[in-house]
Scaffold this active site. Structure first.
Site, PDB file in Angstrom:
ATOM      1  NE  ARG A 118      25.205  43.410  36.308  1.00  0.00           N
ATOM      2  CZ  ARG A 118      24.176  42.996  35.566  1.00  0.00           C
ATOM      3  NH1 ARG A 118      23.616  43.813  34.692  1.00  0.00           N
ATOM      4  NH2 ARG A 118      23.713  41.779  35.704  1.00  0.00           N
ATOM      5  CE  LYS A 140      40.057  51.635  50.822  1.00  0.00           C
ATOM      6  NZ  LYS A 140      40.919  51.390  51.995  1.00  0.00           N
ATOM      7  CD  GLU A 182      40.370  58.096  59.867  1.00  0.00           C
ATOM      8  OE1 GLU A 182      41.557  57.957  59.531  1.00  0.00           O
ATOM      9  OE2 GLU A 182      39.553  57.145  59.916  1.00  0.00           O
ATOM     10  CE  LYS A 224      40.662  58.569  51.139  1.00  0.00           C
ATOM     11  NZ  LYS A 224      39.707  57.967  52.011  1.00  0.00           N
ATOM     12  CD  GLU A 234      43.886  49.638  50.920  1.00  0.00           C
ATOM     13  OE1 GLU A 234      43.013  50.512  51.044  1.00  0.00           O
ATOM     14  OE2 GLU A 234      44.098  48.749  51.760  1.00  0.00           O
ATOM     15  NE  ARG A 238      41.875  54.305  49.065  1.00  0.00           N
ATOM     16  CZ  ARG A 238      40.747  54.659  48.487  1.00  0.00           C
ATOM     17  NH1 ARG A 238      40.646  54.650  47.175  1.00  0.00           N
ATOM     18  NH2 ARG A 238      39.704  55.041  49.206  1.00  0.00           N
ATOM     19  CG  ASN A 242      43.661  50.799  55.768  1.00  0.00           C
ATOM     20  OD1 ASN A 242      42.586  51.238  56.142  1.00  0.00           O
ATOM     21  ND2 ASN A 242      43.843  50.274  54.580  1.00  0.00           N
ATOM     22  CG  HIS A 245      42.259  52.483  59.820  1.00  0.00           C
ATOM     23  ND1 HIS A 245      43.102  53.534  60.109  1.00  0.00           N
ATOM     24  CD2 HIS A 245      41.117  53.058  59.327  1.00  0.00           C
ATOM     25  CE1 HIS A 245      42.495  54.676  59.805  1.00  0.00           C
ATOM     26  NE2 HIS A 245      41.298  54.416  59.333  1.00  0.00           N
ATOM     27  CG  HIS A 249      38.831  48.245  61.025  1.00  0.00           C
ATOM     28  ND1 HIS A 249      39.262  48.025  59.744  1.00  0.00           N
ATOM     29  CD2 HIS A 249      38.317  49.504  61.020  1.00  0.00           C
ATOM     30  CE1 HIS A 249      39.026  49.103  58.995  1.00  0.00           C
ATOM     31  NE2 HIS A 249      38.462  50.014  59.757  1.00  0.00           N
ATOM     32  CG  HIS A 262      36.254  54.740  61.956  1.00  0.00           C
ATOM     33  ND1 HIS A 262      36.646  53.440  61.731  1.00  0.00           N
ATOM     34  CD2 HIS A 262      37.032  55.514  61.140  1.00  0.00           C
ATOM     35  CE1 HIS A 262      37.616  53.425  60.821  1.00  0.00           C
ATOM     36  NE2 HIS A 262      37.854  54.661  60.444  1.00  0.00           N
TER      37      HIS A 262
HETATM   38  P1  NAD Z   1      28.756  58.779  61.450  1.00  0.00           P
HETATM   39  O1  NAD Z   1      28.438  58.776  60.038  1.00  0.00           O
HETATM   40  O2  NAD Z   1      28.149  57.736  62.323  1.00  0.00           O
HETATM   41  O3  NAD Z   1      28.415  60.205  62.048  1.00  0.00           O
HETATM   42  C1  NAD Z   1      28.666  60.456  63.395  1.00  0.00           C
HETATM   43  C2  NAD Z   1      27.443  60.978  64.151  1.00  0.00           C
HETATM   44  O4  NAD Z   1      27.296  62.358  63.888  1.00  0.00           O
HETATM   45  C3  NAD Z   1      26.146  60.331  63.764  1.00  0.00           C
HETATM   46  O5  NAD Z   1      25.332  60.220  64.913  1.00  0.00           O
HETATM   47  C4  NAD Z   1      25.543  61.327  62.794  1.00  0.00           C
HETATM   48  O6  NAD Z   1      24.129  61.238  62.719  1.00  0.00           O
HETATM   49  C5  NAD Z   1      25.979  62.625  63.423  1.00  0.00           C
HETATM   50  N1  NAD Z   1      26.123  63.731  62.501  1.00  0.00           N
HETATM   51  C6  NAD Z   1      26.653  63.697  61.263  1.00  0.00           C
HETATM   52  N2  NAD Z   1      26.761  64.934  60.779  1.00  0.00           N
HETATM   53  C7  NAD Z   1      26.278  65.771  61.703  1.00  0.00           C
HETATM   54  C8  NAD Z   1      26.146  67.171  61.769  1.00  0.00           C
HETATM   55  N3  NAD Z   1      26.584  67.964  60.805  1.00  0.00           N
HETATM   56  N4  NAD Z   1      25.591  67.698  62.872  1.00  0.00           N
HETATM   57  C9  NAD Z   1      25.164  66.898  63.890  1.00  0.00           C
HETATM   58  N5  NAD Z   1      25.312  65.569  63.897  1.00  0.00           N
HETATM   59  C10 NAD Z   1      25.856  65.002  62.805  1.00  0.00           C
HETATM   60  O7  NAD Z   1      30.352  58.664  61.697  1.00  0.00           O
HETATM   61  P2  NAD Z   1      31.616  59.242  60.917  1.00  0.00           P
HETATM   62  O8  NAD Z   1      32.646  59.402  61.949  1.00  0.00           O
HETATM   63  O9  NAD Z   1      31.270  60.389  60.057  1.00  0.00           O
HETATM   64  O10 NAD Z   1      32.017  58.046  59.953  1.00  0.00           O
HETATM   65  C11 NAD Z   1      32.429  56.810  60.453  1.00  0.00           C
HETATM   66  C12 NAD Z   1      32.250  55.775  59.386  1.00  0.00           C
HETATM   67  O11 NAD Z   1      33.041  56.104  58.255  1.00  0.00           O
HETATM   68  C13 NAD Z   1      32.654  54.378  59.799  1.00  0.00           C
HETATM   69  O12 NAD Z   1      31.675  53.470  59.404  1.00  0.00           O
HETATM   70  C14 NAD Z   1      33.939  54.138  59.029  1.00  0.00           C
HETATM   71  O13 NAD Z   1      34.150  52.778  58.744  1.00  0.00           O
HETATM   72  C15 NAD Z   1      33.704  54.932  57.797  1.00  0.00           C
HETATM   73  N6  NAD Z   1      34.917  55.369  57.111  1.00  0.00           N
HETATM   74  C16 NAD Z   1      34.976  55.169  55.783  1.00  0.00           C
HETATM   75  C17 NAD Z   1      36.087  55.586  55.076  1.00  0.00           C
HETATM   76  C18 NAD Z   1      36.121  55.420  53.584  1.00  0.00           C
HETATM   77  O14 NAD Z   1      37.177  55.663  52.998  1.00  0.00           O
HETATM   78  N7  NAD Z   1      35.025  55.076  52.952  1.00  0.00           N
HETATM   79  C19 NAD Z   1      37.135  56.223  55.741  1.00  0.00           C
HETATM   80  C20 NAD Z   1      37.041  56.427  57.102  1.00  0.00           C
HETATM   81  C21 NAD Z   1      35.906  55.995  57.783  1.00  0.00           C
HETATM   82  N1  GLY Z   2      40.099  55.489  54.626  1.00  0.00           N
HETATM   83  C1  GLY Z   2      40.964  54.597  53.924  1.00  0.00           C
HETATM   84  C2  GLY Z   2      40.945  54.768  52.454  1.00  0.00           C
HETATM   85  O1  GLY Z   2      40.185  55.532  51.910  1.00  0.00           O
HETATM   86  O2  GLY Z   2      41.676  54.108  51.789  1.00  0.00           O
END
Ligand code: NAD
Ligand code: GLY
Length: 360
Positions: A118, A140, A182, A224, A234, A238, A242, A245, A249, A262
């Protein structure tokens, strides 16, 4: 090093932004209150940065979970591998999880931390630009479902975020551009001066100019952190994060997870949202042209994939966390620098955008 604070009362936490942060042991140990630590990373990032992280943790019992690399593995099944390790190693409720990776690892690691017994403490070490400016901040966490992106998850805040811009040196150009989507978002939704700064500095960012990148990360995190402090779960403002998005999505799910990054899907979706904002009478033609031009200069796609027609878009957009009673609600722009809260959009206008924007 810069330090920003996400102000959430007794759950407030710092975002450290700077260079050579992975070698600052005290940054880690300050936020770890346990002997047991699990580091979650993936097959691409671990060979690059895991040793540097482990060097700071020599006095602890450390386990690692190295997941396959890719959005398609952001699922409950792969989060279970983290639980398997924690249980097999008899980790207690005071254990700490360190998520070392991009948004995929951050979202999965955070979700595992939220669920294990938990809730255990976790640290975010974002390694992509996208993760440093967005996903690692704000709590998130979650995974995808075949029927919808990020549909299973929890709000769960980390103890700290350590954003070391040096890690971006190994990131490829396509991923860097995806992160810029972003960054541009913050300018569009609430920071018009930053949008202008981005128009003037996009080439420096693409050339990986260190001061420019550091400034973009800091200004994005500042935006942010302010939004999250005001509306953690949200219920209001917040949702403006999006922008683009819901379209984005739909593109990610419709094209198959991993086909579009993404940030790429968000870039296209934001242009669609801008087109719709113009149809609503809010943005001018010139505003929309500026927005599309900036995404293009950042090396991002701006047109939706041909194989997702408007009927498919509507079907996919019907699965979205902003929807109420099955009604699609979208974030639009009243002007550059000011987003709306989620609005019900007349179907005829939405269909016009889906049928005409970016369609040859
Ligand atoms: P990712 O985590 O897939 O990373 C992108 C690629 O880069 C991967 O192949 C990874 O292995 C590689 N990589 C990462 N760091 C590296 C580095 N320093 N050097 C070399 N390669 C590296 O993608 P992302 O764009 O970082 O994240 C996308 C994800 O984030 C999606 O799933 C999206 O839904 C999520 N997201 C979440 C939030 C949130 O608020 N939680 C906000 C925006 C996006
Ligand atoms: N990336 C959207 C949020 O954090 O709310």
């Amino acid at each position: 090093m810069k330090k920003l604070l996400v102000e959430l009362g007794d759950r407030s936490y710092p975002i450290y932004i700077g260079s050579a942060l992975l070698s600052q042991t005290e940054l880690f140990t300050r936020h770890i209150k346990s002997k047991q630590i699990v580091v979650v990373s993936n097959e691409t990032i671990a060979p690059l940065y895991l040793d540097a992280v482990l060097k700071n943790l020599q006095d602890y019992q450390v386990e690692t979970v190295i997941l396959p690399d890719g959005e398609q593995f952001k699922t409950l099944d792969f989060v279970s591998q983290i639980f398997d390790k924690l249980l097999a190693c008899k980790f207690s409720r005071n254990a700490t999880l360190i998520a070392l990776g991009g948004g995929v690892i951050g979202d999965m690691g955070g979700f595992a931390a939220a669920c294990y017994q938990r809730g255990i403490a976790f640290l975010q070490i974002p390694t992509t630009l996208l993760a440093q400016v967005d996903s690692s901040v704000g709590g998130k966490t979650g995974v995808n479902h075949p029927l919808g992106k990020n549909m299973i998850g929890a709000f769960y805040q980390p103890q700290c975020v350590i954003a070391d811009a040096d890690l971006l040196d190994t990131l490829d150009d396509r991923q860097l551009a995806a992160g810029l989507a972003e960054v541009i978002k913050y300018g569009l939704i609430r920071d018009a001066d930053f949008f202008v700064w981005l128009e003037n500095n996009i080439d420096a960012l693409l050339a990986r100019d260190k001061p420019a990148l550091a400034y973009a990360i800091e200004r994005s995190c500042m935006n942010k952190a302010e939004i999250v402090a005001e509306d953690e779960t949200e219920t209001g403002i917040r949702a403006t994060l999006n922008l683009g998005h819901t379209f984005g999505h739909a593109i990610e799910t419709g094209a198959g997870y991993g086909t579009y990054l993404h940030g790429e899907a968000v870039a296209i979706g934001t242009c669609q949202a801008a087109d719709l904002s113009r149809r609503k009478g809010w943005l001018t033609d010139a505003d929309v042209d500026r927005i599309i031009a900036l995404f293009k200069r950042a090396g991002l796609p701006v047109e939706p994939p041909e194989q997702i027609d408007s009927a498919r878009f509507l079907d996919l957009m019907a699965v979205d966390k902003k929807n109420v009673d099955g009604q699609i609600r979208l974030i639009l722009l009243q002007r550059i620098g000011l987003a709306t809260l989620p609005v019900d959009v007349p179907q005829d206008l939405l269909k016009m955008t889906l049928n005409t924007y970016g369609r040859r």
